[in-house]
Design an enzyme around this catalytic site. Structure first.
Site, PDB file in Angstrom:
ATOM      1  N   HIS A 125      18.257  59.982  43.218  1.00 23.03           N
ATOM      2  CA  HIS A 125      17.857  61.297  42.724  1.00 23.03           C
ATOM      3  C   HIS A 125      16.893  61.087  41.554  1.00 23.03           C
ATOM      4  CE1 HIS A 125      18.387  65.167  40.595  1.00 23.03           C
ATOM      5  NE2 HIS A 125      18.891  65.667  41.702  1.00 23.03           N
ATOM      6  N   ASP A 202      25.683  56.378  39.617  1.00 23.52           N
ATOM      7  CA  ASP A 202      25.601  57.842  39.667  1.00 23.52           C
ATOM      8  C   ASP A 202      26.600  58.318  40.726  1.00 23.52           C
ATOM      9  OD1 ASP A 202      25.012  60.472  40.259  1.00 23.52           O
ATOM     10  OD2 ASP A 202      22.855  60.181  40.461  1.00 23.52           O
ATOM     11  N   GLN A 205      27.357  62.671  43.759  1.00 24.35           N
ATOM     12  CA  GLN A 205      27.550  63.076  45.153  1.00 24.35           C
ATOM     13  C   GLN A 205      28.797  62.450  45.768  1.00 24.35           C
ATOM     14  OE1 GLN A 205      25.874  65.401  46.780  1.00 24.35           O
ATOM     15  NE2 GLN A 205      24.598  65.762  44.999  1.00 24.35           N
ATOM     16  N   LYS A 228      29.904  69.779  41.121  1.00 27.00           N
ATOM     17  CA  LYS A 228      29.897  69.241  42.484  1.00 27.00           C
ATOM     18  C   LYS A 228      31.301  69.228  43.079  1.00 27.00           C
ATOM     19  CE  LYS A 228      25.539  67.722  42.016  1.00 27.00           C
ATOM     20  NZ  LYS A 228      24.389  68.287  42.738  1.00 27.00           N
ATOM     21  N   CYS A 366      15.097  66.613  45.115  1.00 25.47           N
ATOM     22  CA  CYS A 366      14.935  65.755  43.933  1.00 25.47           C
ATOM     23  C   CYS A 366      15.047  64.284  44.309  1.00 25.47           C
ATOM     24  CB  CYS A 366      15.959  66.116  42.851  1.00 25.47           C
ATOM     25  SG  CYS A 366      15.694  67.732  42.108  1.00 25.47           S
TER      26      CYS A 366
END
Length: 408
Positions: A125, A202, A205, A228, A366
């Site tokens: 991202h 990260d 997700q 999320k 993104c």
């Protein structure tokens, strides 16, 4: 395949927004990779905070302040337990994943020198690309990229070739937001540590689908966003190993992050307060903890099994659409499908789906380097959560077929 044991219809009743209509049609919400919906159990916690004990934390001796402080720190302990951090003070409350990444990038500005190397993956991202580019500009460090293949998987052999004693940092998402690919982060972390590099993952997700154990992974930093995973926007967390958090300088100056202030010198507070300047999103942090409680009560294993069932069903059904191509066909995926239909622009398909009450995401998500790799302007992305149904998948497929028939 084992069928789900979840009572989906009962779960759906927890989400007030799922009963609304859009453009005269029942809402089919399939943009969960951008923001998941919020159950009434979390909404009730938000209302309770503002109506019952709204006060600043850590600084007041009065009852409301003490109650708010207790709830906030209980939420920190909930997050610590969920991600299996060793210490509660290794959990830093943030405004979200982007905030956490920038906090770490800022801290490493004083630790890197010209010629040092940092590595990111081709699946990132923009939030896990731009801060590192800015870091390189400030320090003279060199940014290198792990390439991807046509299936949307990282090429690990190429990654191993990139690693050297010049490598100081490695950054990778746990799951690609654009393609749903689950990356082999344990192998990535271990290889980086073998050359003495630190690793930031990260987890934005991954967190809605996978219960990450930061100690088992051995990761140095792990970042997530509450919105999320059934929580509010503007809240998230940075996990950092105690030794690394002690090495990094504060990201922002202000109240709460200090031990003592004079006009000659300021000394900083201990963890976690060193990185939590100013009045935080108190309600957001408390609600984040409530969202984790809600999802854990359902069970992440059951959630993962059901979402995989939805992914397989949706993949099979979407491929019945003439000319439809799915981008991201990794063996390990979460419930995300990015696709295009022939030469039709994804925005046009998304606009027609919206008229039918179906919410999907269109564009580059993104993740523009991924779209450049496939030489496409973007995709239609349908992302599924545990409160979605196979009937909603059928509605999506019918909507895509209708859009294709209109736009060809």
């Amino acid at each position: 395949m084992q069928k789900t044991t979840l009572d989906i219809q009962t779960i759906r009743k927890d989400f007030p927004i799922l009963s609304r209509t859009v453009n005269g049609q029942p809402l089919v919400y399939l943009d969960n990779a951008a923001t998941s919906q919020t159950p009434k159990q979390v909404l009730d916690v938000i209302v309770d905070y503002y109506s019952g004990y709204n006060a600043n934390i850590h600084r007041g001796v009065h009852t409301l302040s003490q109650e708010a402080t207790d709830k906030y720190e209980q939420a920190r302990a909930t997050i610590q337990h969920h991600f299996n951090a060793k210490f509660a003070h290794e959990i830093i409350f943030t405004a979200g994943t982007t905030h956490g990444i920038n906090l770490v990038a800022n801290g490493f500005s004083s630790l890197l020198k010209k010629g040092d190397e940092i590595i990111v993956s081709a699946l990132e991202h923009h939030s896990n690309i731009v801060p590192w580019q800015m870091l390189c500009e400030r320090t003279g460090a060199v940014l290198k990229v792990i390439p991807m293949n046509l299936n949307g998987e990282l090429e690990l052999d190429a990654y191993y070739e990139l690693l050297s004693n010049k490598t100081k940092l490695v950054f990778c998402n746990h799951v690609s937001n654009a393609l749903g690919t689950v990356n082999p982060i344990k192998e990535i972390i271990n290889a980086a540590h073998n050359v003495g590099a630190a690793v930031l993952i990260d987890g934005a997700q991954a967190a809605p689908h996978i219960k990450a154990d930061v100690q088992a992974l051995g990761v140095d930093f792990y970042v997530v966003s509450a919105h999320k995973m059934c929580g509010p926007t503007g809240a998230g967390m940075l996990y950092g190993k105690e030794e690394w958090l002690n090495k990094l300088p504060p990201y922002q100056g202000g109240g709460e992050m200090i031990a003592e202030v004079t006009f000659d010198k300021t000394t900083y507070a201990d963890l976690p307060h060193k990185f939590e300047a100013g009045t935080p999103n108190i309600c957001g942090g408390i609600a984040f903890g409530a969202a984790l409680d809600y999802m854990n009560a359902i069970g992440f294993s059951a959630i993962a099994d059901y979402e995989h069932e939805l992914l397989v069903y949706a993949t099979t059904q979407l491929l019945t659409v003439d000319g439809l191509k799915i981008y991201g066909t990794a063996l390990e995926k979460t419930s995300v499908i990015s696709f295009n239909a022939g030469s039709i622009h994804p925005y046009d398909i998304g606009s027609i789906l919206d008229k039918l009450g179906i919410a999907v995401r269109t564009g580059h998500h993104c993740a523009q380097p991924i779209m450049d790799f496939y030489a496409i302007p973007g995709t239609v992305r349908a992302s599924f959560s545990f409160y979605n149904t196979k009937e909603e998948v059928d509605t999506l497929v019918a909507g895509v077929k209708r859009a294709v028939a209109m736009l060809q």
